[in-house]
Each structure stands twice: as structure tokens, then as C-alpha cells.
Design a protein around this motif. Structure first.
Motif, PDB file in Angstrom:
ATOM      1  N   TYR B 283       0.830  -1.198   0.000  1.00  0.00           N
ATOM      2  CA  TYR B 283       0.000   0.000   0.000  1.00  0.00           C
ATOM      3  C   TYR B 283       0.876   1.263   0.000  1.00  0.00           C
ATOM      4  O   TYR B 283       0.640   2.196  -0.772  1.00  0.00           O
ATOM      5  CB  TYR B 283      -0.941   0.002   1.214  1.00  0.00           C
ATOM      6  CG  TYR B 283      -2.049   1.017   1.076  1.00  0.00           C
ATOM      7  CD1 TYR B 283      -3.264   0.668   0.498  1.00  0.00           C
ATOM      8  CD2 TYR B 283      -1.866   2.333   1.482  1.00  0.00           C
ATOM      9  CE1 TYR B 283      -4.267   1.599   0.336  1.00  0.00           C
ATOM     10  CE2 TYR B 283      -2.871   3.283   1.321  1.00  0.00           C
ATOM     11  CZ  TYR B 283      -4.077   2.904   0.749  1.00  0.00           C
ATOM     12  OH  TYR B 283      -5.065   3.836   0.581  1.00  0.00           O
ATOM     13  N   LEU B 284       1.894   1.228   0.844  1.00  0.00           N
ATOM     14  CA  LEU B 284       2.801   2.382   0.950  1.00  0.00           C
ATOM     15  C   LEU B 284       3.495   2.628  -0.396  1.00  0.00           C
ATOM     16  O   LEU B 284       3.603   3.772  -0.858  1.00  0.00           O
ATOM     17  CB  LEU B 284       3.844   2.118   2.037  1.00  0.00           C
ATOM     18  CG  LEU B 284       4.925   3.172   2.140  1.00  0.00           C
ATOM     19  CD1 LEU B 284       4.406   4.417   2.817  1.00  0.00           C
ATOM     20  CD2 LEU B 284       6.128   2.647   2.889  1.00  0.00           C
ATOM     21  N   LEU B 287       1.138   4.095  -2.764  1.00  0.00           N
ATOM     22  CA  LEU B 287       0.898   5.497  -2.395  1.00  0.00           C
ATOM     23  C   LEU B 287       2.037   6.384  -2.898  1.00  0.00           C
ATOM     24  O   LEU B 287       1.801   7.456  -3.475  1.00  0.00           O
ATOM     25  CB  LEU B 287       0.784   5.607  -0.866  1.00  0.00           C
ATOM     26  CG  LEU B 287       0.210   6.894  -0.303  1.00  0.00           C
ATOM     27  CD1 LEU B 287      -1.231   7.084  -0.754  1.00  0.00           C
ATOM     28  CD2 LEU B 287       0.258   6.890   1.224  1.00  0.00           C
ATOM     29  N   LEU B 288       3.267   5.887  -2.726  1.00  0.00           N
ATOM     30  CA  LEU B 288       4.424   6.659  -3.217  1.00  0.00           C
ATOM     31  C   LEU B 288       4.389   6.769  -4.742  1.00  0.00           C
ATOM     32  O   LEU B 288       4.752   7.796  -5.298  1.00  0.00           O
ATOM     33  CB  LEU B 288       5.730   6.001  -2.758  1.00  0.00           C
ATOM     34  CG  LEU B 288       6.062   6.182  -1.271  1.00  0.00           C
ATOM     35  CD1 LEU B 288       7.209   5.286  -0.862  1.00  0.00           C
ATOM     36  CD2 LEU B 288       6.407   7.640  -0.963  1.00  0.00           C
ATOM     37  N   ARG B 289       3.922   5.713  -5.376  1.00  0.00           N
ATOM     38  CA  ARG B 289       3.799   5.789  -6.842  1.00  0.00           C
ATOM     39  C   ARG B 289       2.745   6.811  -7.239  1.00  0.00           C
ATOM     40  O   ARG B 289       2.888   7.504  -8.243  1.00  0.00           O
ATOM     41  CB  ARG B 289       3.429   4.420  -7.418  1.00  0.00           C
ATOM     42  CG  ARG B 289       4.634   3.497  -7.564  1.00  0.00           C
ATOM     43  CD  ARG B 289       4.260   2.259  -8.308  1.00  0.00           C
ATOM     44  NE  ARG B 289       3.927   2.548  -9.710  1.00  0.00           N
ATOM     45  CZ  ARG B 289       3.339   1.704 -10.521  1.00  0.00           C
ATOM     46  NH1 ARG B 289       3.001   0.505 -10.094  1.00  0.00           N
ATOM     47  NH2 ARG B 289       3.072   2.034 -11.761  1.00  0.00           N
ATOM     48  N   SER B 290       1.671   6.885  -6.435  1.00  0.00           N
ATOM     49  CA  SER B 290       0.625   7.855  -6.777  1.00  0.00           C
ATOM     50  C   SER B 290       1.113   9.292  -6.607  1.00  0.00           C
ATOM     51  O   SER B 290       0.540  10.219  -7.148  1.00  0.00           O
ATOM     52  CB  SER B 290      -0.625   7.608  -5.917  1.00  0.00           C
ATOM     53  OG  SER B 290      -0.434   8.127  -4.623  1.00  0.00           O
ATOM     54  N   PHE B 291       2.193   9.474  -5.834  1.00  0.00           N
ATOM     55  CA  PHE B 291       2.788  10.818  -5.710  1.00  0.00           C
ATOM     56  C   PHE B 291       3.716  11.115  -6.884  1.00  0.00           C
ATOM     57  O   PHE B 291       4.236  12.215  -6.995  1.00  0.00           O
ATOM     58  CB  PHE B 291       3.642  10.937  -4.435  1.00  0.00           C
ATOM     59  CG  PHE B 291       2.901  10.781  -3.149  1.00  0.00           C
ATOM     60  CD1 PHE B 291       1.515  10.876  -3.110  1.00  0.00           C
ATOM     61  CD2 PHE B 291       3.571  10.542  -1.971  1.00  0.00           C
ATOM     62  CE1 PHE B 291       0.840  10.716  -1.922  1.00  0.00           C
ATOM     63  CE2 PHE B 291       2.901  10.391  -0.775  1.00  0.00           C
ATOM     64  CZ  PHE B 291       1.526  10.470  -0.753  1.00  0.00           C
ATOM     65  N   GLN B 375      -0.878  -1.861 -11.444  1.00  0.00           N
ATOM     66  CA  GLN B 375      -1.448  -0.508 -11.423  1.00  0.00           C
ATOM     67  C   GLN B 375      -1.775  -0.094  -9.982  1.00  0.00           C
ATOM     68  O   GLN B 375      -2.485  -0.814  -9.280  1.00  0.00           O
ATOM     69  CB  GLN B 375      -2.726  -0.484 -12.248  1.00  0.00           C
ATOM     70  CG  GLN B 375      -2.484  -0.793 -13.714  1.00  0.00           C
ATOM     71  CD  GLN B 375      -3.783  -0.867 -14.495  1.00  0.00           C
ATOM     72  OE1 GLN B 375      -4.646  -0.037 -14.365  1.00  0.00           O
ATOM     73  NE2 GLN B 375      -3.909  -1.908 -15.295  1.00  0.00           N
ATOM     74  N   PRO B 376      -1.268   1.065  -9.532  1.00  0.00           N
ATOM     75  CA  PRO B 376      -1.496   1.455  -8.127  1.00  0.00           C
ATOM     76  C   PRO B 376      -2.972   1.627  -7.803  1.00  0.00           C
ATOM     77  O   PRO B 376      -3.386   1.450  -6.660  1.00  0.00           O
ATOM     78  CB  PRO B 376      -0.756   2.780  -7.992  1.00  0.00           C
ATOM     79  CG  PRO B 376      -0.105   3.071  -9.266  1.00  0.00           C
ATOM     80  CD  PRO B 376      -0.439   2.016 -10.260  1.00  0.00           C
ATOM     81  N   GLY B 377      -3.757   1.949  -8.808  1.00  0.00           N
ATOM     82  CA  GLY B 377      -5.191   2.144  -8.590  1.00  0.00           C
ATOM     83  C   GLY B 377      -5.892   0.880  -8.125  1.00  0.00           C
ATOM     84  O   GLY B 377      -6.992   0.935  -7.565  1.00  0.00           O
ATOM     85  N   LEU B 378      -5.255  -0.288  -8.350  1.00  0.00           N
ATOM     86  CA  LEU B 378      -5.868  -1.546  -7.909  1.00  0.00           C
ATOM     87  C   LEU B 378      -5.541  -1.824  -6.448  1.00  0.00           C
ATOM     88  O   LEU B 378      -6.144  -2.693  -5.834  1.00  0.00           O
ATOM     89  CB  LEU B 378      -5.345  -2.715  -8.772  1.00  0.00           C
ATOM     90  CG  LEU B 378      -5.741  -2.683 -10.245  1.00  0.00           C
ATOM     91  CD1 LEU B 378      -4.998  -3.753 -11.021  1.00  0.00           C
ATOM     92  CD2 LEU B 378      -7.249  -2.873 -10.397  1.00  0.00           C
ATOM     93  N   LEU B 380      -4.663   0.957  -4.048  1.00  0.00           N
ATOM     94  CA  LEU B 380      -5.084   2.069  -3.182  1.00  0.00           C
ATOM     95  C   LEU B 380      -6.599   2.108  -3.020  1.00  0.00           C
ATOM     96  O   LEU B 380      -7.339   1.872  -3.969  1.00  0.00           O
ATOM     97  CB  LEU B 380      -4.584   3.387  -3.779  1.00  0.00           C
ATOM     98  CG  LEU B 380      -3.065   3.526  -3.868  1.00  0.00           C
ATOM     99  CD1 LEU B 380      -2.688   4.693  -4.744  1.00  0.00           C
ATOM    100  CD2 LEU B 380      -2.482   3.686  -2.478  1.00  0.00           C
ATOM    101  N   GLN B 381      -7.038   2.399  -1.786  1.00  0.00           N
ATOM    102  CA  GLN B 381      -8.482   2.445  -1.504  1.00  0.00           C
ATOM    103  C   GLN B 381      -8.964   3.897  -1.540  1.00  0.00           C
ATOM    104  O   GLN B 381      -8.348   4.747  -0.968  1.00  0.00           O
ATOM    105  CB  GLN B 381      -8.754   1.863  -0.116  1.00  0.00           C
ATOM    106  CG  GLN B 381      -8.310   0.423   0.027  1.00  0.00           C
ATOM    107  CD  GLN B 381      -9.105  -0.511  -0.836  1.00  0.00           C
ATOM    108  OE1 GLN B 381     -10.337  -0.460  -0.825  1.00  0.00           O
ATOM    109  NE2 GLN B 381      -8.423  -1.343  -1.600  1.00  0.00           N
TER     110      GLN B 381
END
Lengths: 216, 381
Positions: B283-284, B287-291, B375-378, B380-381
Motif C-alpha cells: 500500500y505504501l 501510495l508513493l507511486r501515486s505521488f 497498477q497502483p489504482g488496484l 489504493l483504496q
């Protein structure tokens, strides 16, 4: 900023029914609320726009010079607030916000200003685990806004929050959103309706019978 | 702090937290290469010790020298004697770069100051007969001794009914070391002809250039005498050299095997641990990828984390190896084991282990690399 979704298809891996089948949508600067039943695809839309999910078919175009979903796009254009677990647990609240600003090459002074606007100055040096749910959510919004994103994506930012927290968040988003930015909020919270420039009703994308089928 | 510092800084902070929360994970990551490294060094050290032992044996036994001796007696002696002159030319023609000495030792000895000395009959032109290249001039006999200072420049010897005044010279190496004779009389074959007719020992000392030449010489010589139906005793280092080569081949195979085994064990064990850690931090990382953190930064951090533990473990073994062995030696000796010295290892062995460790870590991180591409979207909640 401009975002356009053309004939976007998306289905989660392993799911039988697609979330979107040929979705066409254009998003304009201002605040847009995406409303609808749970599971109708509001959060999926946000993830598609951010590039955190890739459409199976169709195209998402933006006026950003960076490719949708690329690290530069995510760093420079996107401010995303997820429903939960948004903050880095080992960094202080201020460090969480500053990290996003630094990554986007923004002004670190924005950190203190936004934390002040969201009533978190006292908690700047605290670890996220010491904050309440509402405070954590406000800190996430501070982080998303601090880097002055071209696209601000908020996924249920007020769910479970009291009226005061909701009011603070609404006000800060309205006041600090850069003029040419797009803010897309996935919510079914009616308290956010007053700040919206546009409301997308996802129930019109998916008939009720289809929706009930997906729930079943 | 710039993002290219702050993101790795945060990742290291997270890693240290994980290490403190679950110390078994870094400990096992370091312990596995320590154990593997120690076992590998033990095997490599033993091979190196065997190789050194064989090399020492080779040094003692004159690496590329072959000494053959043929005892000839009776009616066949005159025939074989004449064959030895032909063979002398034959072997010199077959092996022009080799140093060859043909000495025929009659069964009759020479007498010097009451001592019986072997006589080595050699053809004219042999270096032992004319050490200064003085082939034209007599004398045709020489007394060769290990210490000529103990003798007069010229000494009198008797050989059969002949009384000869011989020049005294230093014994050549082929005589003292290869034939094991300190003192002898070398004489021209013409002088010893009648004694040779009754029987003799034909010594051939051959010094070749390399192992291939040595092997060819031994093969050809054995085949020749077999065809001639003559029994010749041969002493050479071929077997030792072949053993040494075999050891070197084994060593290469052992190194390869160690490399593959270490690599496989590390990749399986570290791969499992790294996968669990990835699952814990998925998850972390998303999250870092989403940044906007690139996947390569995250993967490189995980790779570096594992490399530090694995290569650190190997280096720890490498630096403490000698002292560990020194402490273990007396105990092994008490147990009756023949451990004499600490097996010395070169840096090549270290590189083998480091390469195995690096390859193992790289393989271990392959599943994580694929998982990071999710894919990070899968997540991250």
C-alpha cells in the motif's frame, strides 16, 4: 486544464461486468462532483483520470504536457486524496505535505499556510497516527492542495466527517484551488453540493437495474 | 530537502522501522549469505590447499622432466647398445627443443680413492663430457662430483684395466637431482665400449617445454618401447600434472556449482522474504507511486536493501575467515583431523561469492519488479 475521456472502457481484473463501456466525458476547470450509487464507478473515474488505472480501450487526453499516469504527470499535475490511509505513517504531518510540494517543485512555504487554513498548525510535527480521522483527512487535502495541482481528485473526502470538518474542507478547496485547475470529487455527500460548479450524476451512466445486478 | 533525497530517505526510514519491528527478516537475510559464504569458502579453501600441495610436489619432482631407465644384460646388450645411439638421434629429432641426456651406465664401476663410482658413457659432443664446449680436445673422461674443491684439478681413476687421469668438474643437475647420483665418471662411449657390450643401464633424462610436450614424449616413448618389447622404467610428473589439471577443472566446476547453488538458495529464500515484505509495504509503495515516485526508484531501494545485507554478510565472512579458521584449527587437531594451516584464498574467490550474492539478489527481486508494475489504482483504496 482540460481532460477528455473518449470511449473509455474499463473492467477490474476478474470482474464480469465492466465499470465503463465507451464513456465519453469532458472535464473543465472548476469543481465537479461525481455522484451516484456505491460501486457505480466514481472512484474508478478518479483513478482513470490520475492514470492509476489504465483504460482497457479508449483514450484519456489532457492539456498537460506529460503522459497520463507517468511519474511526471502524477508529480506535477495530480493531487489525489484517497478514502483512507493517505498519509505516510513515519513522516510528520508537515513532512507529508512538504514531500508532495518538493516532488512537484512547488513552494515549501505553502505547507505552513495550508496547514493553518485547515486548522492543523498545532499538529504539524505530529505523526499521522496521533491525529483523528477528520484531521488526517484534512492533512491529506493540505498535501494535495499544497503543490497547486492542475487536477485535484478527492475520493469521498468527507465521508464519516462531521459538519465542521466538512465545512472547513469545502471552504479551503473552494478558496485555494488554482483558477485553471480541475477538481473532481467523488462523493454522495449532499453537503458538498454548494461548492460544485458541475455535478455528474453517475446513475445516468448506469441504469438502476444494471446497478442492482452489479451489487448482487 | 529535494524529492530525490527525501523519497529515498523516507524509504530507508521505513526499512529501518521494518527491521526493528521484524528483526528476523534482516537477520535471516544476512545469516543465509554468511552461512553459504562460509561453506563456500571452506570448499574453495580445500581446493586451494590441494592445489598448493600438488604444486609443491611438482616443484620437488621437476615439473616437465622425464627420467627413463632400461636395464640391459646378456646377449641382447650389443644390439640394444647400437639401438641406443639411433634412439639418441631419434628423440633429439622428434623433440628438438627438449633437453635430452642419454647416459649408458656399464655394470662395471670405476674406482677412485678406493670408492666405486658409476660410469656414465656418453656420445661425443655431450655437454657432460665437454662442459666448456671443448668437444675437439681430450680428455674423454671426467670425474663429476658435487664438491670439486675437495679434489685435485686432475685425479687418477681406474676403470677395468685402464688408469686414467681425469679432469674434475661439478656434477650437473640432471645427474644429482634426476638420477640421484652425486659422484660419477663420465666417459666417451668408445672408452667404455667393451664394458657396455656385457650389459648396461640406459638412462635418458628429458626436460620438455610444457605439459603437452611432456605428455607427447611420454606417450611416444612408451609406445616405442612397447613396440620394441623392451621394459623401461619411467618416472615423470605427468600424473601429478594431470591431477593438478583435474583439480583445476574441479575447482572451476566447484566455483560454478557454488555460484549456481548460492545464487539459487539466495534467490529462493530472499525472494520469499522480499515478496512478504513487498506484500507488507504494497500500500505504501502504491501510495508513493501515486505521488509520482518512479517504479525504478522503489525497486532500486529494495534491491539495495537486500544487496547491503547479502554482500555485507559475505564481506563479514571474508574478513573473519582467517581468524575463524585459526581458532578452529587447534580444535580440529584435537579431534584428530589433519588440519595444518588456514586455507589461503585469493580475491577471485571473493568475487565468485559476491557475484553469486548479487545474482541471487537480482533474481530474488524479479517477482517484486513484476509486482511493482501492478497498477497502483488496484491497490489504493
Amino acid at each position: 486544464m482540460r481532460i477528455e475521456l473518449q470511449k473509455v472502457h474499463y473492467r477490474y481484473p476478474g470482474a464480469e461486468t465492466p465499470v465503463f463501456e465507451g464513456l465519453d466525458l469532458a472535464l473543465h476547470p472548476g469543481i465537479t462532483l461525481a455522484k451516484g450509487f456505491s460501486g457505480c464507478g466514481k472512484s474508478t473515474l478518479l483513478r482513470l483520470v490520475a492514470g492509476l488505472l489504465k483504460p482497457l480501450r479508449g483514450k484519456i487526453t489532457t492539456s498537460s504536457p506529460h503522459r497520463v499516469g507517468s511519474p511526471r504527470y502524477l508529480r506535477d499535475e495530480i493531487g489525489f486524496v484517497f478514502q483512507q490511509l493517505n498519509l505516510l505513517p513515519l513522516a510528520s504531518v508537515a513532512r507529508n505535505v512538504r514531500l508532495a510540494v518538493e516532488m512537484a517543485g512547488g513552494d515549501p512555504d505553502e505547507t505552513a499556510k495550508l496547514l493553518g487554513l485547515l486548522g492543523l498548525s498545532r499538529y504539524a510535527k505530529q505523526k499521522p497516527s496521533r491525529l483523528s480521522g477528520g484531521q488526517q483527512q484534512r492533512a491529506s487535502i493540505a498535501r494535495a492542495l499544497a503543490k497547486k495541482p492542475g487536477i485535484l481528485l478527492l475520493d469521498e473526502p468527507t465521508s464519516g466527517l462531521d459538519d465542521l470538518n466538512t465545512c472547513v474542507i469545502s471552504r479551503v478547496v473552494r478558496e485555494t484551488l488554482p483558477p485553471d485547475s480541475i477538481c473532481l470529487i467523488a462523493t454522495h455527500d449532499k453537503r458538498l453540493d454548494p461548492i460544485a460548479d458541475e455535478i455528474l450524476d453517475f446513475n445516468t451512466f448506469l441504469p438502476v437495474e444494471e446497478h442492482l445486478k452489479t451489487l448482487a | 530537502m529535494k524529492s530525490w533525497i527525501s523519497i529515498p530517505f523516507y524509504l530507508w526510514k521505513n526499512t529501518l522501522r521494518r527491521w526493528l519491528e521484524y528483526p528476523a527478516s534482516p537477520v535471516s537475510k544476512a545469516f543465509i549469505p554468511i552461512l553459504l559464504g562460509f561453506l563456500s569458502l571452506l570448499v574453495l579453501g580445500l581446493f586451494a590447499a590441494i592445489e598448493r600441495e600438488l604444486s609443491a610436489q611438482l616443484d620437488q619432482s621437476q615439473v616437465f622432466t622425464v627420467v627413463s631407465s632400461e636395464f640391459v644384460q646378456g646377449d641382447s646388450a650389443p644390439t640394444i647398445l647400437s639401438r641406443t645411439y639411433e634412439e639418441e638421434m631419434l628423440w633429439q629429432a622428434r623433440f628438438p627443443d627438449a633437453f635430452l641426456v642419454h647416459a649408458r651406465q656399464p655394470l662395471l664401476s670405476a674406482n677412485f680413492r678406493g670408492k666405486n663410482l658409476p660410469v656414465m658413457a656418453m656420445t661425443a659432443g655431450s655437454e657432460a663430457l665437454a662442459p666448456r664446449g671443448d668437444h675437439e680436445q681430450p680428455p674423454a673422461t671426467r670425474l663429476l662430483t658435487r664438491d670439486p674443491s675437495l679434489c685435485q684439478p686432475r685425479e687418477q681413476i681406474t676403470f677395468g684395466n685402464l688408469r686414467l687421469l681425469t679432469e674434475v668438474n661439478q656434477s650437473p643437475e640432471w645427474m644429482t637431482r634426476d638420477l640421484g647420483t652425486d659422484e660419477a665418471v663420465v666417459a666417451d662411449v668408445t672408452l667404455a665400449h667393451s664394458a657396455l657390450q656385457k650389459g648396461f643401464i640406459h638412462h635418458v633424462v628429458a626436460r620438455l617445454q610444457n605439459l603437452n610436450e611432456l605428455r607427447r614424449y611420454v606417450d611416444e616413448m612408451r609406445a616405442y618401447y612397447r613396440a620394441e618389447n623392451r621394459r623401461v622404467k619411467t618416472v615423470s610428473a605427468v600424473e601429478i600434472l594431470e591431477n593438478l589439471e583435474r583439480i583445476r577443472r574441479f575447482q572451476f566446476m566447484a566455483k560454478t556449482l557454488i555460484l549456481i547453488s548460492c545464487c539459487s538458495i539466495l534467490s529462493f529464500t530472499l525472494g520469499s522474504i522480499a515478496w512478504l515484505e513487498y506484500r507488507q509495504d504494497a500500500y505504501l509503495l502504491a501510495l508513493l507511486r501515486s505521488f509520482g515516485t518512479p517504479v525504478t526508484v522503489l525497486w532500486c531501494h529494495m534491491l539495495l536493501e537486500n544487496l547491503i545485507l547479502v554482500l555485507g554478510g559475505i564481506m563479514l565472512v571474508w574478513t573473519t575467515w582467517a581468524s575463524l579458521c585459526e581458532r578452529a584449527l587447534p580444535k580440529l587437531q584435537q579431534l584428530g583431523m589433519q588440519a595444518q594451516t588456514v586455507p589461503q584464498l585469493g580475491t577471485k574467490e571473493l568475487w565468485v561469492l559476491l557475484a553469486a550474492g548479487t545474482a541471487g539478489v537480482m533474481l530474488a527481486m524479479t517477482p517484486v519488479a513484476f509486482a511493482l508494475r501492478r497498477q497502483p489504482g488496484l491497490i489504493l483504496q
